[in-house]
Design an enzyme around this catalytic site. Sequence first.
Site, short mmCIF file in Angstrom:
data_model
loop_
_atom_site.label_atom_id
_atom_site.label_comp_id
_atom_site.label_asym_id
_atom_site.label_seq_id
_atom_site.Cartn_x
_atom_site.Cartn_y
_atom_site.Cartn_z
NE ARG A 21 -2.14 -1.58 3.88
CZ ARG A 21 -2.41 -1.15 4.03
NH1 ARG A 21 -3.91 -0.88 4.75
NH2 ARG A 21 -2.24 -1.94 5.40
CG ASN A 39 -3.68 -4.43 2.05
OD1 ASN A 39 -3.27 -4.44 1.54
ND2 ASN A 39 -3.61 -4.61 3.41
#
EC number: 6.2.-.-
Length: 766
Positions: A21, A39
Amino acid sequence: MSDRTRVTVSVTGVVQGVGFRPFVYRTATGNDLAGRVKNTGDGRVEIVLEGEARGIESFLSTLRTDPPPLARIENVTVEDGEPTALDTFEIVASTDSSGGSGTIPPDTAMCDACLADLRDSSSRFHGYWATACVDCGPRYTVIRELPYDRPTTSMAAFPMCDDCRADYGEPSDRRYHAQTIACPECGPTLSLLDGDGNARAGGDDAIAKAGDRLADGELVAIKGIGGTHLACDATDPAVVETLRERTGRPEKPFALMAPDLEAVESVAQISDTERDALEDTRRPILLLDGRRENRPDWFDTVSPGLKTVGVMLPYSGLHHRLFEHIEGPLVMTSANMPGVPMATDRASILADLDGVIDAALVHDREIVMRCDDSVARFSGGQRRFVRRSRGWVPESLPLPSPAETAEDVLALGAEFDATVALTQDGAVVPSQYVGDVDNPETVEYLRETVEHLRDLLGTDPDVVACDAHPDFLTTREAREYAEREGMAGPVQVQHHHAHAASLLAERERERAVVIAADGTGYGPDGSIWGGEVLDATLADFERVGGLSTFSLPGGTAAIEQPARLLASLLDGGDRIDELLLARGAVDSQRAAATVRQQVSQGINTPETTSAGRLLDAVSALLGVCPERSYEGEPAMKLEAAAVDGAVLDYDIPFGTRDGARVVDARQLVRDLDALADDHAISDVAATAQWALAGGLADVAVAVAEDRGVDAVGFTGGVAYNDAITRTIRDRVVAAGLDFLGHDRVPPGDGGIAYGQVAVAATRVGE
Ligand SMILES: [Zn+2]
Ligand SMILES: [Zn+2]
């Protein structure tokens, strides 16, 4: 704003717990893109991007070519959408945190950036052995369950300090959302214990004093990332000898840890491929050819009777710190007594290694799951895993199309060097090295490993598979899984078929003629197989040739004392008696006669076709290794003895068994005995390996040509022998056929569980 576009990108693979990320955040903002990343509960990363088409293209290109180091991208899908005038990029908390499945990365070595912090006196991580970031450090061995978050790891016991919390929350930081972030203020701590468990030092002082003790010739247990090593100064033959005495390993080769490449090259010669593998973040132990010139005089105390030596580079911060205090190399061997799994906590280190260690350097972070070091060897540029463990587990391997099924399969391996394996979403995840499953401690470890994998993968197996041997503890366990948990099976897979299937599955082939050569495997006829040529598919196999049958005088006694095999393989009572006495298998003429009688009357003399035993017999015949102190020793020493030998002019003897062509083992050994009269041992040893390899290859190639099969493979523990592998490969290639060797799966019994999964999945899918 008319040229703005919007896409939704979904990424699968090893994408959580690897800094994905923050990587997306940096790449998106660097391309002036707005949007968000999160996620998902099923292990994907989902990205929404809005901005100019050119920026999105650039983003997708970076995603494909330069993802985070620990990420393994399997699939990327891109869907177009209508822009909604987003103007910022955000990292969004995962919506679904209720357990779930996913794929996590293996443990990897400390990255260069963290090592630089460790060495930077102005960094708050200066000298801190347990620093880690999203690109490095432990994963598999500290995670209890998914989703991967600090509370589900053994780092939960170490609440973050304010500075660590700030780094953890800063998207531009390398430690953003690094679940293993820790510093000297808040992270795990070290202590140095003496052999009685009294604390003698802590922190930096513990490292310095441990280094001093090693330099003074003491044996020190070092608790590391996924296990514990027994360490000592490799350059000090006296302490290496003490290690051998105290652990009951008189001849076993010990692995080394060298501080840097220069130190590796002072011991061994390395190719470019080997150098890359040593420096890779997975940091395996590599079996390397020892230096031919200027070899250190202590080489033979570390690798007795061998020409190879196992070496690795430091992979944890603790290793790097230790080498500030001792020059090395260090012997670094798994801290276990023979047969049982290695100790992983303070209490068991002190109890299991009582009387062995002089001191222990331990820390207070729990090892959730052990993971032994991986071991590999390169042969002609090809990698062969001896042990696929730390650095690779829990990465998945392919399950080819004939084995596609909706059923999930658990396989428990064979007996020695066992691993287990479990399917997940049409792939197979082999476990770390479990060990020799012939005692209650290792059975317990096998169960823990199965549970750990099930928790991490979210797989609930429908079918259980095991070896065909009726008495293995793994077979008994498989029956219990079937009964207790209602799994179908056990599907019992013949040992050498499992080896062949592991090769077919790894190479994604449907059929091949496979040479499966090893020490021991239970045959369908109840005899001990081990030198087999099989016409194999994933579903089934046919035994189409191999090695002729001979007997094992005294059963397992013939494995411990290979000279006994000569009573079965040679003719002439006097010659046999002479060899049995000379090689120490018996201590009197009378005892020698008893062994011969056993053979002639067939008392306690199981039948075998084992290629491993044949090599053992030759090793005993030539006096290279008449008695075995560790598994594989006679054959390994024979290989070492043959390195400088020349293959003699010799016709390989063949025979037939049940209409199939076989290499005549008895004739071969009798011929070698005659050759040894007037040729050097090294030449006879080289000829023995060449004849076994060439004979099996000839049988396999002829069958393949006859049946129109286009590939011949080689698997089983004998495939670790470099000379034998080369001979087989050369003959297969010269015949215009494809040669199949292993690359990602061990040829030895560590690869059996993977093969069992492939066979069981194919059979239940039919
Ligand atoms: Zn790092
Ligand atoms: Zn901290």
